[in-house]
Design a protein around this motif. Structure first.
Motif, PDB file in Angstrom:
ATOM      1  N   LEU A 156      -5.121  -4.520  -5.078  1.00 42.18           N
ATOM      2  CA  LEU A 156      -5.256  -3.618  -6.938  1.00 42.18           C
ATOM      3  C   LEU A 156      -5.990  -4.819  -6.964  1.00 42.18           C
ATOM      4  O   LEU A 156      -6.610  -5.786  -7.333  1.00 42.18           O
ATOM      5  N   PHE A 157      -7.134  -3.799  -7.230  1.00 41.91           N
ATOM      6  CA  PHE A 157      -8.586  -4.529  -7.979  1.00 41.91           C
ATOM      7  C   PHE A 157      -7.853  -3.637  -9.624  1.00 41.91           C
ATOM      8  O   PHE A 157      -8.248  -2.996 -10.677  1.00 41.91           O
ATOM      9  N   ALA A 161      -0.404 -11.827  -3.488  1.00 44.80           N
ATOM     10  CA  ALA A 161      -0.923 -13.124  -4.060  1.00 44.80           C
ATOM     11  C   ALA A 161      -2.105 -12.870  -4.877  1.00 44.80           C
ATOM     12  O   ALA A 161      -3.015 -11.984  -4.461  1.00 44.80           O
ATOM     13  N   THR A 162      -2.425 -13.661  -5.484  1.00 42.08           N
ATOM     14  CA  THR A 162      -3.672 -13.480  -6.970  1.00 42.08           C
ATOM     15  C   THR A 162      -5.037 -13.918  -6.246  1.00 42.08           C
ATOM     16  O   THR A 162      -4.403 -15.063  -5.586  1.00 42.08           O
ATOM     17  N   LYS A 185       1.409 -11.344   5.843  1.00 41.99           N
ATOM     18  CA  LYS A 185       1.787 -12.048   4.893  1.00 41.99           C
ATOM     19  C   LYS A 185       2.644 -11.960   3.749  1.00 41.99           C
ATOM     20  O   LYS A 185       2.711 -11.821   2.748  1.00 41.99           O
ATOM     21  N   TYR A 186       0.973 -10.986   3.278  1.00 41.32           N
ATOM     22  CA  TYR A 186       1.023 -10.523   1.204  1.00 41.32           C
ATOM     23  C   TYR A 186       0.381  -8.928   1.564  1.00 41.32           C
ATOM     24  O   TYR A 186      -0.472  -8.680   2.585  1.00 41.32           O
ATOM     25  N   PHE A 187       0.368  -8.446   0.338  1.00 34.29           N
ATOM     26  CA  PHE A 187      -0.220  -7.560   0.346  1.00 34.29           C
ATOM     27  C   PHE A 187      -1.321  -8.165  -1.172  1.00 34.29           C
ATOM     28  O   PHE A 187      -0.091  -9.243  -1.905  1.00 34.29           O
ATOM     29  N   PHE A 188      -2.549  -7.820  -1.690  1.00 27.41           N
ATOM     30  CA  PHE A 188      -2.552  -9.007  -3.217  1.00 27.41           C
ATOM     31  C   PHE A 188      -4.025  -7.968  -3.628  1.00 27.41           C
ATOM     32  O   PHE A 188      -4.802  -7.450  -2.744  1.00 27.41           O
ATOM     33  N   PHE A 190     -15.332  -1.000  -6.281  1.00 22.79           N
ATOM     34  CA  PHE A 190     -15.842  -0.273  -5.490  1.00 22.79           C
ATOM     35  C   PHE A 190     -16.714   1.193  -5.453  1.00 22.79           C
ATOM     36  O   PHE A 190     -16.374   1.583  -6.900  1.00 22.79           O
ATOM     37  N   TRP A 191     -17.334   1.719  -4.917  1.00 23.83           N
ATOM     38  CA  TRP A 191     -17.626   3.288  -4.937  1.00 23.83           C
ATOM     39  C   TRP A 191     -17.936   3.886  -3.738  1.00 23.83           C
ATOM     40  O   TRP A 191     -18.015   3.714  -2.481  1.00 23.83           O
ATOM     41  N   ASN A 192     -18.272   5.400  -4.664  1.00 23.27           N
ATOM     42  CA  ASN A 192     -18.395   6.364  -2.704  1.00 23.27           C
ATOM     43  C   ASN A 192     -19.392   6.862  -2.396  1.00 23.27           C
ATOM     44  O   ASN A 192     -20.561   7.428  -1.994  1.00 23.27           O
TER      45      ASN A 192
END
Ligand code: ZN
Length: 377
Positions: free
Chosen positions: A311-312, A336-337, A356-359, A365-367
């Motif tokens: 997640l940005f 984690a952040t 161990k995480y999603f963070f 980013f772009w296409n």
């Protein structure tokens, strides 16, 4: 050890220099002093005399200070790169298979590296850029060339090093970055941060720059100068990126840079096309300790289906509020952040790799595909 000077520029204070030196060691100036400016010979920065002044008409470079002070009180010791490597040269033992498209790019890389050309490998994240380099790299190492794999990001270096070790037999690799514990060793293959390239001079027959558009390389002309200097005058350069910036694309347009483009990930599927949904007043909702409903629903769906995600957020200062809202709305702490100057960044990135995480991070980013079409149209 004389090897420590091969293809390098090592700073030596003039007062410490012996009267006679081995004939191989050349003594090079650290600065060019002109009427109103000095030019640092390590990073190429041009600085006004007043900004570079030391007492007694001596000068230093404030721009590359973090690698040790370059000043007029020192000289560089340099020995021309002799490619003093003995067979058996490193041999590729990687057994993986490339797809047809990957094979085509790998072939282009091989030809390009053989002719010491400049080439951009523009491939989406997950396209298998590293594996597409293997054949070209292996062939050049077999020819006794000295090669560096550099990246602006230390975590890329730490990831690539064990992969190269595993993919090649008889291959000792130097791993260089700011906080590295190991002392420098002369090796046929070097993995390093782009900052470390400032210490090399006409060393490499081929230089690979991975994630060339990452900070700080993309915005730092001194690092680009260092990369140009680190490679031999007739050496080749290969740039890897998923998101080439303006300067690289202009070089492609002008015909100064060859390009290989791969819009597919390793399993041959096109990247999903991003869908844009607008969420207004999201900071207001965060202040109340919650995520905007659309974001919450999307993330709940991802978690329910076992998808890991990044997640940005736009700013580092948004991280604590988003963290609290995630905790409130998703009732999970398995994340984690992280941000660029986070002191625990390397540990956290490794923990993410170890699943161990999603963070979340704060980069955008772009296409890439749309930008490629624009370039080629
Ligand atoms: Zn400098």
């Amino acid at each position: 050890m004389i090897e420590d000077y091969f293809g390098r520029r090592i700073l030596v204070p003039i007062v410490d220099m012996p009267k006679t030196l081995p004939a191989k060691i050349k003594v090079l100036p650290t600065m060019k002093v002109a009427k109103s400016t000095i030019i640092c010979q390590r990073c190429g920065a041009r600085i006004s005399l007043s900004a570079a002044a030391l007492p007694n008409h001596e000068f230093y470079c404030p721009i590359c200070l973090n690698l040790g002070r370059v000043d007029t009180l020192s000289k560089f010791y340099h020995v021309a790169e002799p490619n003093q490597f003995c067979p058996p040269y490193p041999q590729l033992i990687w057994q993986g298979q490339l797809s047809l498209l990957q094979e085509q790019v790998a072939k282009e890389v091989q030809v390009s590296m053989c002719h010491h050309e400049r080439r951009l490998i523009w491939a989406v994240t997950g396209a298998g850029k590293t594996e597409m380099m293997f054949k070209g790299l292996a062939e050049r190492l077999q020819q006794g060339e000295r090669i560096a794999w550099a990246s602006p990001r230390v975590d890329v270096c730490l990831e690539i090093y064990p992969r190269l070790k595993k993919a090649f037999k008889n291959c000792e690799i130097a791993l260089l970055y700011g906080k590295a514990q190991e002392p420098y060793h002369y090796r046929q293959l070097t993995v390093c941060t782009t900052h470390q390239l400032l210490r090399f001079y006409h060393a490499f027959d081929n230089l690979i720059i991975d994630e060339v558009d990452a900070f700080p390389f993309a915005t730092n002309p001194q690092l680009y100068f260092a990369a140009q200097n680190a490679v031999k005058p007739d050496g080749g350069m290969t740039f890897l990126t998923a998101t080439p910036g303006k300067a690289l694309l202009q070089s492609v347009k002008r015909g100064q840079l060859q390009v290989s483009y791969l819009p597919l990930r390793y399993h041959g599927h096109l990247l999903p096309v991003p869908r844009v949904e607008l969420t207004l007043n999201w900071r207001l909702q965060l202040q109340k300790g919650h995520l905007p409903p659309k974001v919450r629903q999307t993330l709940q769906h991802e978690l329910a289906t076992g998808q890991r995600f990044l997640l940005f957020v736009p700013h580092v200062k948004d991280l604590p509020a988003v963290k609290l809202a995630l905790h409130n709305d998703l009732e999970t702490m398995d994340f984690a952040t992280v941000y660029a100057s986070d002191p625990k960044r390397l540990e956290k990135v490794q923990a993410m790799r170890d699943q161990k995480y999603f963070f979340w991070l704060r980069r955008q980013f772009w296409n890439a595909a749309l930008r490629f079409q624009k370039l080629m149209s």
